[in-house]
Design a protein around this motif. Structure first.
Motif, mmCIF file in Angstrom:
data_model
loop_
_atom_site.group_PDB
_atom_site.id
_atom_site.type_symbol
_atom_site.label_atom_id
_atom_site.label_comp_id
_atom_site.label_asym_id
_atom_site.label_seq_id
_atom_site.Cartn_x
_atom_site.Cartn_y
_atom_site.Cartn_z
ATOM 1 N N LEU A 107 0.833 11.011 -9.102
ATOM 2 C CA LEU A 107 -0.098 11.238 -10.204
ATOM 3 C C LEU A 107 -0.949 12.481 -9.951
ATOM 4 O O LEU A 107 -1.119 13.330 -10.836
ATOM 5 N N ARG A 108 -1.467 12.598 -8.709
ATOM 6 C CA ARG A 108 -2.259 13.780 -8.364
ATOM 7 C C ARG A 108 -1.428 15.051 -8.439
ATOM 8 O O ARG A 108 -1.897 16.091 -8.896
ATOM 9 N N LYS A 109 -0.176 14.995 -8.014
ATOM 10 C CA LYS A 109 0.699 16.171 -8.039
ATOM 11 C C LYS A 109 0.954 16.615 -9.477
ATOM 12 O O LYS A 109 0.860 17.801 -9.790
ATOM 13 N N SER A 148 -2.245 18.129 -10.826
ATOM 14 C CA SER A 148 -2.515 19.411 -10.190
ATOM 15 C C SER A 148 -1.646 20.521 -10.785
ATOM 16 O O SER A 148 -2.125 21.628 -11.039
ATOM 17 N N GLU A 149 -0.373 20.245 -11.010
ATOM 18 C CA GLU A 149 0.533 21.250 -11.578
ATOM 19 C C GLU A 149 0.085 21.660 -12.974
ATOM 20 O O GLU A 149 0.076 22.851 -13.308
ATOM 21 N N ALA A 150 -0.315 20.708 -13.794
ATOM 22 C CA ALA A 150 -0.768 21.014 -15.157
ATOM 23 C C ALA A 150 -2.057 21.835 -15.124
ATOM 24 O O ALA A 150 -2.207 22.807 -15.871
ATOM 25 N N VAL A 151 -2.965 21.458 -14.250
ATOM 26 C CA VAL A 151 -4.243 22.165 -14.140
ATOM 27 C C VAL A 151 -4.017 23.590 -13.639
ATOM 28 O O VAL A 151 -4.625 24.531 -14.148
ATOM 29 N N GLN A 152 -3.153 23.761 -12.665
ATOM 30 C CA GLN A 152 -2.889 25.097 -12.124
ATOM 31 C C GLN A 152 -2.311 26.021 -13.194
ATOM 32 O O GLN A 152 -2.689 27.189 -13.284
ATOM 33 N N GLN A 153 -1.407 25.503 -14.004
ATOM 34 C CA GLN A 153 -0.788 26.309 -15.069
ATOM 35 C C GLN A 153 -1.850 26.749 -16.087
ATOM 36 O O GLN A 153 -1.902 27.910 -16.480
ATOM 37 N N THR A 154 -2.686 25.811 -16.501
ATOM 38 C CA THR A 154 -3.739 26.118 -17.474
ATOM 39 C C THR A 154 -4.744 27.088 -16.879
ATOM 40 O O THR A 154 -5.145 28.055 -17.533
ATOM 41 N N ASP A 155 -5.144 26.857 -15.636
ATOM 42 C CA ASP A 155 -6.122 27.726 -14.990
ATOM 43 C C ASP A 155 -5.582 29.140 -14.815
ATOM 44 O O ASP A 155 -6.320 30.120 -14.935
ATOM 45 N N SER A 179 0.836 -1.208 0.000
ATOM 46 C CA SER A 179 0.000 0.000 0.000
ATOM 47 C C SER A 179 0.870 1.256 0.000
ATOM 48 O O SER A 179 0.460 2.303 -0.512
ATOM 49 N N THR A 180 2.077 1.177 0.526
ATOM 50 C CA THR A 180 3.001 2.313 0.515
ATOM 51 C C THR A 180 3.353 2.692 -0.923
ATOM 52 O O THR A 180 3.313 3.869 -1.297
ATOM 53 N N CYS A 181 3.692 1.694 -1.737
ATOM 54 C CA CYS A 181 4.018 1.962 -3.149
ATOM 55 C C CYS A 181 2.783 2.451 -3.912
ATOM 56 O O CYS A 181 2.869 3.352 -4.741
ATOM 57 N N LYS A 182 1.639 1.862 -3.614
ATOM 58 C CA LYS A 182 0.388 2.266 -4.261
ATOM 59 C C LYS A 182 0.082 3.732 -3.946
ATOM 60 O O LYS A 182 -0.243 4.522 -4.841
ATOM 61 N N ASN A 183 0.210 4.108 -2.679
ATOM 62 C CA ASN A 183 -0.044 5.497 -2.275
ATOM 63 C C ASN A 183 0.962 6.446 -2.908
ATOM 64 O O ASN A 183 0.589 7.536 -3.369
ATOM 65 N N ALA A 184 2.232 6.065 -2.948
ATOM 66 C CA ALA A 184 3.262 6.914 -3.561
ATOM 67 C C ALA A 184 2.942 7.164 -5.029
ATOM 68 O O ALA A 184 3.094 8.288 -5.533
#
Length: 125
Positions: free
Chosen positions: A40-42, A45-52, A30-35
Motif C-alpha cells: 500500500l505504501r509503495k 509513494s509511486e503516485a505521489v512521486q509522479q504527481t510531485d 503479521s507477515t501478511c499484514k506487513n506485506a
C-alpha cells in the motif's frame, strides 16, 4: 444482546488462508499484514512521486518565465505551452473578489485571461 457468531469462513486478504481469532481480524499473520501495508505504501509513494515530479516541473517553468526578481508578469499562453506547462496539476486555488481563479503551484500563482494571456505572481515576497 450479543450477535451470534458468523458461520462464514473468513480468509486472509493476502494469502487466502482461513483466519482464526477475533471477529474483526483481516490477516492470518503479521507477515501478511506487513506485506499488505508495504504494498500500500509503495503504490501510494509511486503516485505521489509522479504527481510531485509534474508539480516541480511546473514550478521550474514558472521560475524560468518570471525572469529574475520580478514578482508579477503577464505572458502569452503559448509561452507556457511551448515549455509543456501542465495546467491540470496545481497545489491549490483561490478566487479573488472579481471572481477570477488563481491557480497555485507551491509559491507561485497564475490566472488566465480570456485573451490568451496569463498573469503569473510569485507569492510570499
Amino acid at each position: 444482546m450479543k450477535t451470534p457468531p458468523s458461520t462464514e469462513k473468513r480468509t486472509c486478504k493476502i494469502c487466502r488462508l482461513p483466519i482464526k481469532g477475533r471477529a474483526d481480524k483481516v490477516f492470518c499473520s503479521s507477515t501478511c499484514k506487513n506485506a499488505y501495508h508495504v504494498g500500500l505504501r509503495k503504490a501510494t509513494s509511486e503516485a505521489v512521486q509522479q504527481t510531485d515530479k509534474i508539480l516541480h516541473r511546473n514550478r521550474s517553468i514558472l521560475i524560468e518565465v518570471m525572469d529574475g526578481n520580478v514578482t508579477q508578469r503577464k505572458v502569452n499562453r503559448s509561452e507556457l505551452d511551448k515549455k509543456k506547462f501542465n495546467y491540470k496539476y496545481i497545489t491549490g486555488y483561490s478566487v479573488n473578489s472579481r471572481g477570477k481563479t488563481y491557480h497555485h503551484v507551491y509559491d507561485f500563482s497564475w490566472m488566465e485571461f480570456s485573451n490568451q494571456e496569463i498573469l503569473i505572481v510569485k507569492r510570499g515576497t
